[in-house]
Enzyme design. Structure first.
Site, PDB file in Angstrom:
ATOM      1  N   GLU A  36       2.352  -5.300  23.242  1.00 52.65           N
ATOM      2  CA  GLU A  36       2.374  -4.141  23.376  1.00 52.65           C
ATOM      3  C   GLU A  36       1.352  -2.736  24.548  1.00 52.65           C
ATOM      4  O   GLU A  36       0.593  -3.261  25.139  1.00 52.65           O
ATOM      5  CB  GLU A  36       1.554  -2.595  22.705  1.00 52.65           C
ATOM      6  N   ARG A  94       1.936  -3.926  12.402  1.00 55.46           N
ATOM      7  CA  ARG A  94       1.324  -4.445  13.644  1.00 55.46           C
ATOM      8  C   ARG A  94       2.520  -5.664  14.504  1.00 55.46           C
ATOM      9  O   ARG A  94       2.466  -6.618  13.466  1.00 55.46           O
ATOM     10  CB  ARG A  94      -0.121  -4.431  13.948  1.00 55.46           C
ATOM     11  N   GLY A 132       0.861  -1.193  -0.212  1.00 57.47           N
ATOM     12  CA  GLY A 132       0.369   0.286  -0.452  1.00 57.47           C
ATOM     13  C   GLY A 132       0.599   0.761  -0.089  1.00 57.47           C
ATOM     14  O   GLY A 132       2.165   1.651  -0.122  1.00 57.47           O
ATOM     15  N   ARG A 133      -0.022   2.419   0.515  1.00 57.74           N
ATOM     16  CA  ARG A 133       0.886   3.954   0.310  1.00 57.74           C
ATOM     17  C   ARG A 133       2.446   3.192   1.033  1.00 57.74           C
ATOM     18  O   ARG A 133       3.198   4.390   0.820  1.00 57.74           O
ATOM     19  CB  ARG A 133       0.148   4.618   1.324  1.00 57.74           C
ATOM     20  N   HIS A 173       7.219   1.926  18.819  1.00 59.05           N
ATOM     21  CA  HIS A 173       6.205   2.707  18.403  1.00 59.05           C
ATOM     22  C   HIS A 173       6.653   4.074  17.861  1.00 59.05           C
ATOM     23  O   HIS A 173       5.658   4.974  18.466  1.00 59.05           O
ATOM     24  CB  HIS A 173       5.134   1.814  19.107  1.00 59.05           C
TER      25      HIS A 173
HETATM   26  C1  GLV Z   1       0.434   4.216  14.127  1.00 63.45           C
HETATM   27  O1  GLV Z   1       0.596   3.086  14.767  1.00 63.45           O
HETATM   28  C2  GLV Z   1      -0.461   4.861  12.837  1.00 63.45           C
HETATM   29  O2  GLV Z   1      -1.345   3.846  13.088  1.00 63.45           O
HETATM   30  O3  GLV Z   1      -0.726   5.672  12.963  1.00 63.45           O
END
Ligand code: GLV
Length: 326
Positions: free
Chosen positions: A267, A238, A155-156, A285
């Protein structure tokens, strides 16, 4: 006309807080209160909007609150929100896509380089005072230049990472449920592959799939076993996408050269086993955490929330079905 009440789950950067304060009565989620649905529901009673972040579980219990009309997540990921339940209860859900692509891709690449060239290990060695000077075989890494980069999830963000790879002279392969347009494949000289073949061919694997049940443990023991023993794995997507216990085993037994993780399966808990390994780079993160990008996310999330409160369609609405339900 009375101003709508909104619950802001955590402090966030300007300009969002000022934008919200101008148009709404802002309530803050009490500091130290557990991030549990029951407590969130209580805090959100009487609110029309919630500004949430990735660690806030927003499920049926919260979404069924009478009068709630919009939940705006300050993140591109939104697996912390039960979007189907939101739609059932007529609640709009929004996220902050696009503005964090380049910053997140920068960080994924930073992790890739750090793991490949063992930067944190070198830093620890110098800091320890135990470095005795140049050695021909000290902290030998793997070259990103000339290597094959496997992008999982094109994706992006995945495409932005691929662009960086091209700049480093990498060959790009990718896997995704949807094949990219021919023009994108041409621009990046990217070749689509099924995941198992990609894992066998890549020297570096960078994960950019969404979170949630469909991608849980996408990378587990069998997948790690397919990877080259010299390969590096980067995860900025994730945590649950990677089966952490399997990764620990592969790294410990040197079946995998290195990994670099910005996200974790449980997490903010990070297992001791993972923390004790030298061949893993760990980050808290922070892939989208530049001043400029976090401010843009803040503005976007506030814009989404305010549009929803006015009864308009927010620019980044994730569940448009909510507008057409009877
Ligand atoms: C951070 O983890 C986000 O999804 O922007």
């Amino acid at each position: 006309m009375s101003r709508p009440r909104v619950l802001v789950m955590h402090p966030f950067l300007e300009p969002g807080p000022t934008m919200l304060a101008e148009a709404a009565e802002v309530e803050r989620y009490p500091e130290g209160m557990p991030l549990e649905q029951e407590a969130i529901r209580r805090a959100a009673e009487g609110c029309s909007g919630i500004l949430s972040q990735v660690k806030d579980p927003i499920g049926e219990q919260v979404l069924s609150l009478p009068g709630l009309s919009v939940v705006s997540n300050v993140a591109v990921g939104f697996e912390n929100i039960d979007v189907a339940a939101a739609t059932r209860h007529g609640v709009m859900v929004t996220n902050t896509p696009g503005v964090l692509n380049e910053t997140t891709a920068d960080f994924a690449f930073t992790l890739l380089l750090a793991a490949a060239r063992r930067v944190p290990e070198g830093d620890r060695l110098v800091r320890s005072g135990g470095w005795t000077g140049w050695e021909i075989d000290q902290l030998l890494g793997q070259d990103p230049n000339g290597a094959t980069l496997g992008v999982v999830g094109f994706g992006r963000i995945g495409r932005s990472v691929a662009r960086r790879g091209r700049g480093f002279g990498m060959r790009i392969i990718y896997s995704d449920a949807v094949r990219a347009e021919a023009e994108v494949e041409r621009e990046l000289e990217a070749r689509w592959m099924e995941l198992p073949a990609l894992l066998e061919e890549a020297d570096f694997v960078s994960l950019h799939v969404p979170g949630g049940p469909d991608t849980r443990h996408l990378i587990g023991s069998p997948e790690l076993a397919r990877m080259k023993p010299t390969a590096g794995l980067v995860n900025t997507s994730r945590g649950p996408v990677v089966e952490e216990a399997a990764l620990v085993e592969a790294l410990r037994e040197r079946r995998s050269f290195a990994a670099a993780l910005d996200v974790f399966e449980h997490e903010p808990q990070v297992s001791r086993a993972l923390r004790e390994l030298d061949n893993v780079v760990l980050a808290p993160h922070i892939a989208s955490a530049s001043e400029r990008t976090r401010a843009r996310m803040s503005e976007m999330a506030a814009t989404n929330l305010l549009a929803g409160l006015r009864g308009e369609r927010p620019p980044n609405l994730l569940n448009p079905d909510v507008l057409t339900r009877a």
